[in-house]
Design an enzyme around this catalytic site. Structure first.
Site, PDB file in Angstrom:
ATOM      1  N   HIS A 175      -5.019  -2.657 -48.332  1.00  0.00           N
ATOM      2  CA  HIS A 175      -5.713  -2.987 -49.574  1.00  0.00           C
ATOM      3  C   HIS A 175      -7.232  -3.104 -49.368  1.00  0.00           C
ATOM      4  CE1 HIS A 175      -1.816  -3.808 -51.390  1.00  0.00           C
ATOM      5  NE2 HIS A 175      -1.545  -4.668 -50.440  1.00  0.00           N
TER       6      HIS A 175
HETATM    7  O1  RIB Z   1      -2.973  -7.979 -53.368  1.00  0.00           O
HETATM    8  C1  RIB Z   1      -3.664  -7.692 -52.169  1.00  0.00           C
HETATM    9  C2  RIB Z   1      -4.791  -8.646 -51.974  1.00  0.00           C
HETATM   10  O2  RIB Z   1      -4.293  -9.969 -51.868  1.00  0.00           O
HETATM   11  C3  RIB Z   1      -5.549  -8.396 -50.653  1.00  0.00           C
HETATM   12  O3  RIB Z   1      -6.891  -8.735 -50.824  1.00  0.00           O
HETATM   13  C4  RIB Z   1      -4.872  -9.334 -49.696  1.00  0.00           C
HETATM   14  O4  RIB Z   1      -5.773  -9.770 -48.665  1.00  0.00           O
HETATM   15  C5  RIB Z   1      -4.558 -10.503 -50.586  1.00  0.00           C
HETATM   16  O5  RIB Z   1      -5.717 -11.324 -50.660  1.00  0.00           O
END
Ligand code: RIB
Ligand code: CA
Length: 323
Positions: A254
């Protein structure tokens, strides 16, 4: 064709977090491309003490004690904290050994640091990357809206459209954790580029990439490989929204996609949208409604990333970690 690109002046607000760690590693490994003015931390995946400690540890592993770390808000604007330690481990960095820090965070709090840094640079010259709950950024916007508008752009990992949610059926974690903060950011009038799960689920840390990164045999590459391996070892139904009979080839990257967007924007396809967030309903708290139809939207407020060239992102990671 090689693109000549000017260095990016960047601030990163994050909640490390295994994928935040990979994002920080990428930014810290590219000092020729990224002038990292500072890292600010918020509570999120784990509590503020741990996210701040983790940011300090990551910059040490990268050999970048020149980059200041400033601790921000310990809890969402109004909601009770919701941590995500089942995705990140109790320390927030998987099983990575947490050693005593050489140096800790600066004494100045994150909001004061953000205001002072943005205000002391020419308008339109600083980018802000946000990879956790948006509490710090919402407070910045509320306290100093004109300062926030001096940012060139804010690139946010958050939300979801086609992919559904990853913390509830309806919501992605960063938005779910502090939906009021997300709402303030989305209505700020700042230039927003949003990478939701629709985008980040296209970039997977498969075992082949982990092995290639591990083979670089540097402290930072080893950290990144361990972060990716930890995520891949999680139960498939925790990490992904894919059908159980079709487990994903690897966990999604992500937060690194936010830094990759800045370094190789040509690998990203964006679409103008109106994005709004649910803050009233408990059932759909944190849902992001992403509208592309200008006849229906009452004004577009962001660019929504629809496609990512995953190989370009992973190649970038390998290239910079190899330095
Ligand atoms: O949904 C993914 C996000 O949520 C990313 O930033 C992960 O680190 C969590 O914070
Ligand atoms: Ca994060």
């Amino acid at each position: 064709m090689t693109h000549h690109r000017a260095p990016i002046s960047l601030l990163i607000d994050c909640d490390p977090g295994v994928d935040d760690a990979v994002a920080l590693a990428l930014a810290l490994a590219a000092p020729d491309r990224v002038t990292l003015l500072g890292i600010t931390t918020t509570a999120g995946n784990v509590d503020l003490r741990r996210t701040t400690r983790n940011a300090c540890l990551i910059r040490e592993i990268a050999g970048r004690l020149d980059v200041p770390v400033h601790s921000g808000h310990a809890r969402p604007m109004t909601r009770e904290p919701v941590i995500a330690d089942d995705f990140h481990g109790p320390d927030g960095l998987g099983h990575y050994p947490i050693t005593p820090l050489e140096s800790g965070p600066s004494s100045e709090d994150a909001i004061s640091f953000l205001i002072q840094t943005i205000d002391s640079h020419p308008a339109g010259t600083i980018d802000l990357a946000v990879t956790g709950p948006m509490t710090n950024i919402a407070v910045l916007i509320r306290q100093a809206p004109e300062v926030a508008k001096r940012l060139r752009q804010i690139i946010i990992m958050g939300g979801a459209r086609r992919e559904g949610g990853n913390i509830t059926a309806s919501a992605e974690y960063n938005v779910y954790a502090d939906p009021e903060a997300a709402d303030i950011c989305l209505n700020s009038g700042c230039k927003l580029i949003i990478l939701g799960l629709d985008a980040t689920h296209q970039v997977r840390g498969t075992q082949g990439w982990i092995d290639a990164i591990n083979a670089l045999n540097t402290p930072l590459a080893t950290l990144v490989a361990e972060m990716l391996a930890f995520s891949n070892a999680l139960p498939a139904n925790l990490v992904d929204t894919a059908e159980p009979d079709k487990p994903a080839p690897g966990a999604p990257l992500h937060d690194p996609c936010v830094i990759a967007y800045l370094l190789v924007p040509e690998a990203f396809t964006c679409q103008p949208c109106q994005i709004r967030v649910e803050t009233q309903s408990e059932l759909t708290r944190g849902h992001t409604a992403v509208e592309f139809r200008h006849q229906i939207a009452d004004g577009f407020n962001a660019l929504w990333v629809t496609q990512i060239d995953a190989t370009a992102v992973l190649d970038l990671l390998l290239k910079y970690l190899a330095r």
